[in-house]
Design a protein around this motif. Structure first.
Motif, short mmCIF file in Angstrom:
data_model
loop_
_atom_site.label_atom_id
_atom_site.label_comp_id
_atom_site.label_asym_id
_atom_site.label_seq_id
_atom_site.Cartn_x
_atom_site.Cartn_y
_atom_site.Cartn_z
N PHE A 99 0.96 -1.13 -0.03
CA PHE A 99 -0.03 -0.01 0.03
C PHE A 99 0.91 1.19 0.04
CE2 PHE A 99 -2.97 -3.17 1.08
CZ PHE A 99 -4.35 -2.73 0.89
N THR A 100 0.34 2.13 -0.69
CA THR A 100 1.22 3.53 -0.60
C THR A 100 0.46 4.52 0.01
OG1 THR A 100 1.76 3.14 -2.99
CG2 THR A 100 1.74 5.55 -2.22
N PRO A 101 1.22 5.09 0.94
CA PRO A 101 0.72 6.01 1.89
C PRO A 101 0.08 7.48 0.97
CG PRO A 101 2.83 6.39 2.23
CD PRO A 101 2.72 5.16 1.40
N VAL A 102 -1.19 7.80 1.41
CA VAL A 102 -1.75 9.10 0.35
C VAL A 102 -2.47 9.90 1.44
CG1 VAL A 102 -2.06 8.13 -1.84
CG2 VAL A 102 -3.69 7.57 -0.15
N SER A 103 -2.67 11.19 1.14
CA SER A 103 -3.34 12.09 2.30
C SER A 103 -4.39 12.97 1.38
CB SER A 103 -2.21 13.24 2.61
OG SER A 103 -2.67 14.37 3.12
N LEU A 104 -5.20 13.26 2.20
CA LEU A 104 -6.41 14.08 1.99
C LEU A 104 -6.17 15.62 1.76
CD1 LEU A 104 -9.52 11.58 2.86
CD2 LEU A 104 -8.49 12.02 0.27
N GLY A 105 -5.12 15.88 2.39
CA GLY A 105 -4.73 17.26 2.87
C GLY A 105 -4.67 17.66 4.27
N ALA A 106 -4.51 18.68 4.33
CA ALA A 106 -3.91 19.40 5.93
C ALA A 106 -5.09 19.10 7.10
CB ALA A 106 -3.61 20.90 6.07
N ARG A 107 -6.21 19.06 6.54
CA ARG A 107 -7.13 18.85 7.77
C ARG A 107 -7.47 17.49 8.02
NH1 ARG A 107 -9.23 22.42 4.29
NH2 ARG A 107 -10.27 21.28 3.18
N VAL A 108 -7.57 17.08 9.37
CA VAL A 108 -7.73 15.47 9.84
C VAL A 108 -9.46 15.49 9.72
CG1 VAL A 108 -7.66 14.17 11.79
CG2 VAL A 108 -5.84 15.77 11.22
N LEU A 109 -9.85 14.65 9.00
CA LEU A 109 -11.25 14.32 8.75
C LEU A 109 -11.51 13.03 9.68
CD1 LEU A 109 -11.46 14.33 4.90
CD2 LEU A 109 -11.69 16.02 6.57
N ARG A 110 -12.89 13.18 10.09
CA ARG A 110 -13.42 11.93 10.72
C ARG A 110 -13.32 10.51 10.13
NH1 ARG A 110 -16.71 12.84 15.12
NH2 ARG A 110 -17.35 15.14 15.44
N ALA A 111 -13.13 9.55 10.85
CA ALA A 111 -12.93 8.28 10.25
C ALA A 111 -13.93 7.68 9.30
CB ALA A 111 -12.86 7.03 11.44
N GLU A 112 -15.39 8.27 9.48
CA GLU A 112 -16.23 7.98 8.45
C GLU A 112 -16.43 8.85 7.24
OE1 GLU A 112 -18.60 10.30 11.55
OE2 GLU A 112 -16.93 9.31 11.33
N THR A 113 -15.70 10.09 7.39
CA THR A 113 -15.68 10.90 6.33
C THR A 113 -14.51 10.77 5.40
OG1 THR A 113 -16.38 12.71 7.90
CG2 THR A 113 -15.64 13.59 5.83
N ALA A 114 -13.59 10.67 5.97
CA ALA A 114 -12.17 10.40 5.05
C ALA A 114 -12.36 9.32 4.02
CB ALA A 114 -11.00 9.94 5.92
N PRO A 115 -12.74 8.15 4.24
CA PRO A 115 -13.13 7.35 2.96
C PRO A 115 -13.91 7.62 1.93
CG PRO A 115 -14.10 6.30 5.09
CD PRO A 115 -13.24 7.50 5.35
N VAL A 116 -15.21 8.35 2.54
CA VAL A 116 -16.09 8.96 1.44
C VAL A 116 -15.57 10.10 0.68
CG1 VAL A 116 -18.21 10.06 1.53
CG2 VAL A 116 -17.98 8.22 2.98
N ALA A 117 -14.72 10.75 1.16
CA ALA A 117 -13.90 11.82 0.53
C ALA A 117 -13.01 11.09 -0.56
CB ALA A 117 -13.19 12.85 1.34
N ALA A 118 -12.29 10.24 -0.16
CA ALA A 118 -11.43 9.46 -0.88
C ALA A 118 -12.23 8.64 -2.04
CB ALA A 118 -10.80 8.44 -0.42
N LEU A 119 -13.52 8.02 -1.85
CA LEU A 119 -14.10 7.56 -2.92
C LEU A 119 -14.53 8.61 -3.90
CD1 LEU A 119 -16.31 4.97 -0.70
CD2 LEU A 119 -14.79 4.34 -2.41
N ALA A 120 -15.07 9.56 -3.26
CA ALA A 120 -15.43 10.50 -4.22
C ALA A 120 -14.31 11.18 -5.31
CB ALA A 120 -16.12 12.00 -3.59
N LEU A 121 -13.03 11.07 -4.97
CA LEU A 121 -11.98 11.47 -5.58
C LEU A 121 -11.66 10.38 -6.76
CD1 LEU A 121 -9.49 13.11 -3.32
CD2 LEU A 121 -10.61 14.28 -5.19
N LEU A 122 -11.75 8.97 -6.23
CA LEU A 122 -11.46 7.82 -7.11
C LEU A 122 -12.79 7.50 -8.11
CD1 LEU A 122 -9.85 5.80 -4.18
CD2 LEU A 122 -8.82 6.61 -6.13
#
Length: 237
Positions: free
Chosen positions: A213-236
């Motif tokens: 696995f490659t480490p990736v970031s969603l930006g400078a803000r720390v998102l909630r555990a349920e929010t982060a994967p949803v934001a990532a899915l939207a990008l993907l």
């Protein structure tokens, strides 16, 4: 409406309890049209032919080979979260087109499941995914796996073969997920790993890196555990 069985054109069927209840709540009457799908792709128009107190019968029309799946298959591995947050993640991941979702048992999980309780939760998440498909118009069900230990989830992805693998990370130097997506072919399969409320431990993240696995970031803000994967899915997507 979801009907987990074959839908032969011209056939008549008694809707399963969930779909029948949905039709009754909508106050459908004989002659009214509805859309049925069995989760394997495409959908059928159907017509109500009988409404009973606890049963609904429909006649199946022509099958339409309509696809609403994303070009890119994304398999989500997510640290197990508190019940309402996990429900929300299953719902939104389904709406966003995740091909599968695997809840992972990790060091910092707020919820611990085993035995009958785990089986009951798994059935509940499958029902949440069905409802999300019905609401969003998606006609292929995502595969919702039973909860499993992190090591088992990582091993399963290793056996799956080719495909990009990303782990959401807060470590300095993690690449931007947006930039990583830009270099992927449109139909490239992706496995995305995200931690629970307490995040992945350093040892668990190291396990993921060792599994490719490659480490990736969603930006400078720390998102909630349920929010982060949803934001990532939207990008993907």
């Amino acid at each position: 409406m979801y009907v987990p069985q074959a839908l032969p054109e011209g056939g008549e069927l008694d809707l399963p309890h969930g779909a029948a209840r949905h039709a009754q709540v909508l106050r459908l009457q004989p002659g009214d049209a509805l859309t049925l799908f069995n989760g394997e792709g495409g959908e059928c128009r159907a017509t109500i032919i009988r409404m009973g107190r606890s049963s609904v019968q429909a006649r199946i029309g022509a099958h339409a080979a309509i696809e609403r799946e994303a070009a890119r298959r994304v398999h989500l591995l997510a640290g197990l979260m508190a019940s309402e947050r996990m429900d929300w993640l299953v719902e939104k991941a389904t709406e966003l087109g995740a091909a599968s979702l695997t809840p992972l048992l990790t060091q910092h999980c707020a919820l611990r499941l085993s035995g009958p309780h785990a089986a009951k939760k798994h059935a509940h998440w499958q029902a949440v995914a069905v409802a999300a498909c019905e609401q969003s118009g998606r006609n292929r069900l995502p595969l919702i796996h039973p909860p499993r230990p992190l090591a088992e989830g990582l091993a399963g992805q290793a056996e799956a073969g080719d495909g990009a693998r990303f782990v959401l990370s807060l470590k300095p130097g993690a690449a931007s997920l947006r930039a990583a997506c830009a270099g992927l072919p449109a139909a490239q399969t992706v496995t995305l790993l995200s931690g629970p409320e307490g995040g992945l431990s350093a040892a668990e993240e190291a396990q993921a890196l060792a599994a490719g696995f490659t480490p990736v970031s969603l930006g400078a803000r720390v998102l909630r555990a349920e929010t982060a994967p949803v934001a990532a899915l939207a990008l993907l997507a």
